[in-house]
Structure formats: C-alpha cells, structure tokens
Design a protein around this motif. Structure first.
Motif, mmCIF file in Angstrom:
data_model
loop_
_atom_site.group_PDB
_atom_site.id
_atom_site.type_symbol
_atom_site.label_atom_id
_atom_site.label_comp_id
_atom_site.label_asym_id
_atom_site.label_seq_id
_atom_site.Cartn_x
_atom_site.Cartn_y
_atom_site.Cartn_z
ATOM 1 N N SER A 28 0.828 -1.197 0.000
ATOM 2 C CA SER A 28 0.000 0.000 0.000
ATOM 3 C C SER A 28 0.868 1.256 0.000
ATOM 4 O O SER A 28 0.544 2.255 -0.635
ATOM 5 N N VAL B 232 0.628 4.305 -2.658
ATOM 6 C CA VAL B 232 0.369 5.666 -2.222
ATOM 7 C C VAL B 232 1.489 6.608 -2.650
ATOM 8 O O VAL B 232 1.260 7.752 -3.017
ATOM 9 N N LYS B 233 2.733 6.132 -2.630
ATOM 10 C CA LYS B 233 3.883 6.984 -2.959
ATOM 11 C C LYS B 233 4.096 7.122 -4.467
ATOM 12 O O LYS B 233 4.799 8.016 -4.915
ATOM 13 N N PHE C 285 -1.091 5.060 -8.037
ATOM 14 C CA PHE C 285 -2.257 5.594 -7.330
ATOM 15 C C PHE C 285 -3.319 6.039 -8.329
ATOM 16 O O PHE C 285 -4.510 5.763 -8.164
ATOM 17 N N PRO D 147 -8.638 3.402 -3.925
ATOM 18 C CA PRO D 147 -7.333 3.713 -3.344
ATOM 19 C C PRO D 147 -7.434 4.405 -1.996
ATOM 20 O O PRO D 147 -6.487 4.411 -1.221
ATOM 21 N N LYS D 148 -8.613 4.974 -1.705
ATOM 22 C CA LYS D 148 -8.798 5.635 -0.418
ATOM 23 C C LYS D 148 -8.666 4.644 0.736
ATOM 24 O O LYS D 148 -8.279 5.021 1.840
ATOM 25 N N VAL E 52 -5.007 4.286 1.392
ATOM 26 C CA VAL E 52 -4.555 5.499 2.081
ATOM 27 C C VAL E 52 -5.012 5.483 3.534
ATOM 28 O O VAL E 52 -4.257 5.839 4.445
ATOM 29 N N THR F 261 -2.529 5.742 6.782
ATOM 30 C CA THR F 261 -2.527 6.996 7.529
ATOM 31 C C THR F 261 -3.216 6.859 8.887
ATOM 32 O O THR F 261 -2.869 7.577 9.838
ATOM 33 N N THR G 7 -4.717 14.086 -6.827
ATOM 34 C CA THR G 7 -3.797 13.169 -6.168
ATOM 35 C C THR G 7 -2.774 13.992 -5.401
ATOM 36 O O THR G 7 -2.121 14.867 -5.974
ATOM 37 N N HIS H 191 0.727 14.016 -3.204
ATOM 38 C CA HIS H 191 1.949 13.289 -2.867
ATOM 39 C C HIS H 191 2.978 14.265 -2.347
ATOM 40 O O HIS H 191 2.993 15.413 -2.773
#
Length: 208
Positions: free
Chosen positions: A60, A64-65, A70, A124-125, A128, A132, A206, A208
């Motif tokens: 993940s 995310v990165k 993403f 994708p949330k 994230v 997080t 998005t 980042h």
C-alpha cells in the motif's frame, strides 16, 4: 499498540459513514435480497483483508507513494463505480415484467460478491486509510506487523458486523422496500450515488 479501544470507537464511527460499499450493499440487498447483501458484504470483507495484508507487507505504501500507480487504481475504481451506477439505472429503465426481474435478480446474485470485492479493492482511499490511520495507534519504533494485522482484522470484523445489522434491518422492512415503486426509487438513488462516488473519486486531486 496504543489505545486499542479508541481505535475501535474510531473504526465504528468511520464504518457508519455512508460510502460506495454501503451503496452497493444497499442495491444488491434490494435487488437480490438478503443473500445478495451478505455476498456483497463477504466480498467487501475479503477486499479489506487484502488491503490489510498489503499494508502489513508495504504494498500500500508503494501505491500511495507512486503517483502513477495511485492514479491507475483511482481511475479504474472510479470507472467501475460509474459502471455499476449506470448499470443499475439502465436495469431500472428496462424492467418490464416480474419474470424478467426475477431472472435479472438471479443473474445479479452471482455477481454480488464480485461487486462488493472490486468496489472496495479498487478504491485507493482504503489503502490510504490503512497507511494513515493505523500508524497512529502503533508505538513509535516498534514492529508494525502484528499491530497492523490485528487492527486490519478488527476493522474487517467491525465492518462485517455493521453490514450484517444493516442488511438485516433492510430485510426486516422488506415488505415496504420490495414494493415496485419503492424499489424503483431506491435503485435510482443508489445508482445515482454510485455514479457520484465514481466521479468524485476520479476528480479528486492526487496528493503526494
């Protein structure tokens, strides 16, 4: 791991917020019945377990990165939600007779698990969220494998419990919910909501 009970309370509050998973579970419960809702819930929970494993082993974090990865997940997920919403509205438009509705419901029942699974997996949330939210309840510098795994499984179980209650309640008022007029209204609303979630996901910037 710190503040496990606070984590549980926060999870419950987050799970109660309506989202794509709730919308697709509502649609399938109304169209197919309680079995369809349960299959959808099972698909959602299986996807959550995959997100848990991804967070544990770091996949993940890579998603995310990476702006490209993403974005791929975001747009594929958005397109799928819009597709489900459009499909719901199209099926609603083409309903003519009870036998056709039953035949469609039988077909839809076979895809309930897939719809629940893909709706959650391609969001994708969720990835994230896991990366997080979960670290806030882990001691700094400690091993994250067991805590992440425990929290991910806990979140999945709480999600399953909520959907079991939610689907049960929908089924309890099935006499009202299964009236043709009520079904048309509810399916129209959920189809529109799914399209709305898909467009919202696609249009979000998005970061980042």
């Amino acid at each position: 791991m710190e503040n496990f009970y606070l984590f549980v309370v926060m999870c419950i509050l987050l799970i109660l917020l309506p989202g794509p998973d709730t919308a697709i579970a509502t649609k399938n419960t109304l169209v197919v019945g309680r079995t369809g809702g349960f299959k959808t819930m099972f698909g959602t929970c299986c996807a959550l377990l995959i997100h848990t494993l991804a967070a544990v082993i770091g996949l993940s974090a890579i998603i995310v990165k990476s702006a490209l990865l993403f974005s791929v997940f975001k747009y594929v997920g958005a397109v799928y939600l819009v597709y489900l919403g459009a499909k719901t509205l199209w099926a609603l438009k083409n309903k003519k007779t009870t036998p056709e509705i039953n035949a469609e419901s039988k077909y839809e029942g076979k895809s309930c698990f897939k719809q629940g699974f893909l709706t959650n997996l391609l969001n994708p949330k969720v990835a994230v969220f896991f990366l997080t939210f979960l670290p806030q309840f882990v001691n700094a510098g400690s091993d994250t494998f067991i805590p992440f795994l425990t929290m991910g499984i806990t979140y999945t179980i709480l999600t399953a419990v909520w959907f079991l209650l939610y689907i049960y309640l929908l089924n309890q008022i099935s006499a009202f919910m299964k009236k043709p007029r009520t079904q048309r209204v509810m399916e129209g609303i959920t189809g529109t909501i799914l399209i709305g979630f898909g467009l919202k996901l696609a249009l979000e910037k998005t970061q980042h």
